[in-house]
Design an enzyme around this catalytic site. Sequence first.
Site, short mmCIF file in Angstrom:
data_model
loop_
_atom_site.label_atom_id
_atom_site.label_comp_id
_atom_site.label_asym_id
_atom_site.label_seq_id
_atom_site.Cartn_x
_atom_site.Cartn_y
_atom_site.Cartn_z
N GLU A 36 18.26 -17.64 -6.29
CA GLU A 36 17.94 -16.28 -6.74
C GLU A 36 17.54 -16.29 -8.23
OE1 GLU A 36 17.22 -13.64 -5.43
OE2 GLU A 36 17.63 -12.03 -6.84
N GLU A 83 9.06 -14.90 -10.37
CA GLU A 83 8.32 -13.73 -9.90
C GLU A 83 7.91 -12.78 -11.01
OE1 GLU A 83 10.35 -11.33 -6.94
OE2 GLU A 83 12.23 -11.44 -8.02
N CYS A 122 0.82 -1.22 0.00
CA CYS A 122 0.00 0.00 0.00
C CYS A 122 0.85 1.27 0.00
CB CYS A 122 -0.88 0.04 1.23
SG CYS A 122 -1.87 -1.43 1.45
C1 G6P Z 1 9.60 -8.34 -1.33
C2 G6P Z 1 10.24 -7.98 -2.66
C3 G6P Z 1 11.53 -8.75 -2.82
C4 G6P Z 1 12.46 -8.48 -1.65
C5 G6P Z 1 11.78 -8.80 -0.31
C6 G6P Z 1 12.59 -8.27 0.86
O1 G6P Z 1 9.13 -9.64 -1.38
O2 G6P Z 1 9.36 -8.28 -3.73
O3 G6P Z 1 12.17 -8.33 -4.01
O4 G6P Z 1 13.61 -9.25 -1.79
O5 G6P Z 1 10.51 -8.16 -0.25
O6 G6P Z 1 12.60 -6.87 0.80
P1 G6P Z 1 13.66 -5.94 1.47
O7 G6P Z 1 13.20 -4.54 1.15
O8 G6P Z 1 13.62 -6.22 2.95
O9 G6P Z 1 14.98 -6.26 0.89
#
Ligand code: G6P
Length: 608
Positions: free
Chosen positions: A481, A488, A2
């Site tokens: 990864e 995704e 959001c």
């Molecule tokens: C979401 C995003 C991912 C990311 C994960 C952790 O799922 O789509 O791409 O790796 O959150 O996010 P952060 O901001 O903590 O790295």
Amino acid sequence: MCGIVAYIGTRDARPILIEGLKRLEYRGYDSAGLALIHDGELLVRRAVGRISALEERLEPALDRATIGMAHTRWATHGAPTERNAHPHRDASGKLALIHNGIIENYRVLKTYLENEGLQLESETDTEVLAKLVGHLYDGNLEDALRKALREVRGTFGIAVMHADEPGKIVAARRGSPLIVGVGQGEFVIASDAAAIVQHTPQVIYLEDNEVVTVSRDGFRTMTLDATPTTKKINEIELTLEQIELGGHQHFMSKEIFEQPEALRTAMRGRLDLEDGRIVLGGLTGVARELSHVKRIILTGCGTAWHAGLVGEYIIEELARIPCETEYASEFRYRNPILEQGTAVIAISQSGETADTLAAIREGRERGAMALGVVNAVGSTIARETDAGVYLHVGPEIGVASTKAFTGQVTLLTMLALMLGRRRHLSQSDTHNYIRALDSIPAAISRALLLSQQTREIAERYLDSPNWLYLGRGVQYPVALEGALKLKEISYIHAEGLPAAEMKHGPIALITDGMPVVMIAPRGAWYDKIVSNIEEVRARGGHVIAVATEGNDEIQRYAEHVLYVPDVPELLAPLLTVIPLQLLAYHAAVLRGCDVDKPRNLAKSVTVE
Ligand code: G6P
């Protein structure tokens, strides 16, 4: 996830709000809405789907309001319908509220409101809050919001306004980001700096349980029990250019291609090439404690967790400190054993991921040192950790993380070298690694030349419904990864595995022509992975190998070879991941997917 934007000032609010929402689009959403106060009247418009659908509902008459708020919703409680979209109103229809986060005790509050004779129209926790604030409203919005929030369990970033007090917006946060942009006679409140930066670089960051009231004359902040607080005005570093596309078709491709420069920035001033030292200024305050650390726990979600897994290999190898990587969502609830001398390191691009934040709080609560490896400057994790290092790779907009991953691995490598040098790593080994790190950006530029070849491979296997990604040792997380990237954004099923595990089940999936990506650069695991390649080929699988330049032999075993430059084995993930990012990107583009805003996903997951 959001997004919140609110504006008060002297300009037309509508275009500012819509533009702000567009800047937050990358976070992922499924409906949007906007509220304005004009001539003492509250007007609310909402729509399912894209912001353009909302714009179609905005009649020109709405153009004269100078106060308003807007929201993009990513459904948690209730389907993405117009009724569930924000802003939500109170029973009088004069109060509008937008909210990020989750009100955990909304059922209890709902029952209370229903017993008070109020009717709820949506299935959302947010409407319960809007009705509660309205119910407690007695001519002062600030008081009503504070009272209501004292009853709330859960997380929130909130903005609220009332037609009877058309000169103010009140906002508050707990566990969900909220930033106040301070302009000349105007304020822009947003959940993300990307919606503020074109208006002003001056911002204040709210703390948990802090309430801010903005009017055209100024702002004041206080705690939920009305104790005034003082705030420092900070400058945000983000420039508008950094968040624009810069000639690329998608943010993801822009971010993949800017990795050489991003990593140069991440390393600038931190690699001392002359003396062979690593200088991480953000850790100076904890340097002594860190030198004696007995165990490291790396924690994060999604791609950040993968970066942690790579970091685990590197830290154990170079610093010889026992290290493990945990999903933040598991760690926080698992009653972890944290003896003295444990450091918990949160890895996060956004610095706002709810589970990662909770994990770091859990670590601190149990006496561990809490550190952050974070990209977003001033984010909650950055502020709540004892110390940390910023990635400095610039804002990442594409939902699929790319440059943040390589940035995280780079920072963890620097940390490993710094700790290793203080323990047992020789000066010359450290120096060699530092030189090798310094050469990584140029090597990535070479690996980026694989773009066309990865596109051809993506095209060839576009109809394959299943892909496997296999790697060993430090390349195993890269396999995870690579598979995550593909699934995704292109919605093709892909699984990443340690290559030897394949024979314990997944090998049953291999059929004629199935694409199997084998990450096989030069190094200790090379011969082993060649055996795994043979196993795949024997069952008709088509091997796409990622190998080291100069390894011609591998062409005998693989259908396709993606060559990356030769670097020390522990640093190779920074290169092998590049063709995998490109492969996923091209597959998604060729399949006509919304690359930067994949379905159901959010950039910053601020709920559990
Ligand atoms: C979401 C995003 C991912 C990311 C994960 C952790 O799922 O789509 O791409 O790796 O959150 O996010 P952060 O901001 O903590 O790295």
